[in-house]
Design a protein around this motif. Structure first.
Motif: not given
Length: 315
Positions: A18-23, A32-42, A199-201
């Protein structure tokens, strides 16, 4: 390389990540990059900009056909109808944080949403279970962002909580690669949450100065601020400003975020506070999100396999 367990079953993702929910940061380009890579985008809501968040959710559906969720950071909620807002957007997965899980869990669950609550202590975890959450995100003090002033490391907190609850647990704080994911699983977790690594991606929208500072950081280059209050404590990148705040705490820690846009997107790290986890000391490069996850999951399997080969008991 898919991983199947209770977390992936609940989230509908390939990986229990899961990706952290950074304000302001956790919006459609990154999530969307996180979700497309197979994880849970937030998608975040802590910015309070719900009109903008509505547009980001619309963009998410154009950018990915994979699952994604929304975070509700309760301490920052400005709209009392936040739950209705989330339901109206057709969201199915929510992480709640920075507040009492009793406040929103039943409303979200009654609408058919899956709810994971972020907890920094065993007492918080037990309260969340009583509130009826589907899972927990157990967050150690290594992680960046707002923290419990009575800080506990992931190494201590995670196995403690896992020994007391039966629902799925996602580990947060100190996680960035396959080794730390394998360690989290050994301690009882069934998933991990990544913040500073994402964050650093390459897809992260923050200024290059912040990313470069993370890459250049040593393991001691974060500070734990506001331990004595008032308000929450937090972990941030060590700068001249945050080093001063460590020695001379602010009477209003939230005021230090007045120029957050200048920090996050303008690259002036002395204009405020750059929330960053201790894993900055282990991040040596900037990579695309998909590469981060591919390498993480591959290393996770290698570590588990090597441990079994070297230390497994033949039966």
């Amino acid at each position: 390389m898919k991983i199947k367990n209770r977390v992936t079953d609940m989230l509908g993702t390939e990986y229990p990540i899961v990706q952290a929910a950074m304000g302001w940061i956790a919006r459609s380009p990154l999530s969307s990059a996180v979700s497309n890579a197979g994880a849970m985008g937030i998608i975040e809501t802590s910015s309070g900009e719900l009109d903008a968040i509505r547009e980001e959710i619309i963009k998410m559906r154009d950018l990915t056909d994979k699952p994604f969720g929304v975070n509700v950071a309760q301490a920052f909620v400005r709209d009392p109808n936040i739950v209705d807002f989330i339901i109206d957007q057709g969201i199915k997965f929510v992480t709640t944080s920075a507040g009492d899980p009793v406040k929103y869990t039943s409303m979200l669950k009654s609408a058919g949403l899956t709810v994971f609550h972020v907890v920094p202590s065993l007492s918080g975890a037990l309260r969340a279970v009583e509130a009826g959450v589907d899972g927990l995100i157990v967050e150690g003090a290594e992680g960046g962002g707002f923290k419990n002033p009575r800080d506990v490391s992931t190494m201590v907190l995670l196995p403690l909580v896992c020994s007391k609850v039966d629902i799925p647990v996602i580990a947060a704080g100190g996680i960035l690669d396959g080794k730390t994911m394998a360690a989290a699983f050994a301690l009882g977790a069934e998933g991990v949450l990544l913040g500073t690594r994402i964050l650093s991606s390459a897809e992260s929208p923050v200024h290059q100065n912040w990313k470069d500072a993370i890459v250049e950081a040593e393991e001691t280059d974060t500070v734990f601020l506001n331990r004595m209050g008032p308000g929450p404590a937090l972990r941030a990148l060590r700068t001249e400003r945050t080093s001063r705040l460590q020695k001379h705490p602010s009477d209003n820690i939230f005021a230090e975020f007045a120029n957050v846009q200048d920090v996050y997107f303008g690259g002036d790290l002395e204009a405020g506070i750059a929330l960053t986890g201790q894993v900055a000391g282990r991040i040596n490069d900037i990579k695309p999100v998909a590469q981060i996850f591919d390498e993480l999951v591959s290393e996770f399997h290698d570590v588990i396999g090597n441990l079994h080969e070297n230390y497994g008991v033949s039966r």
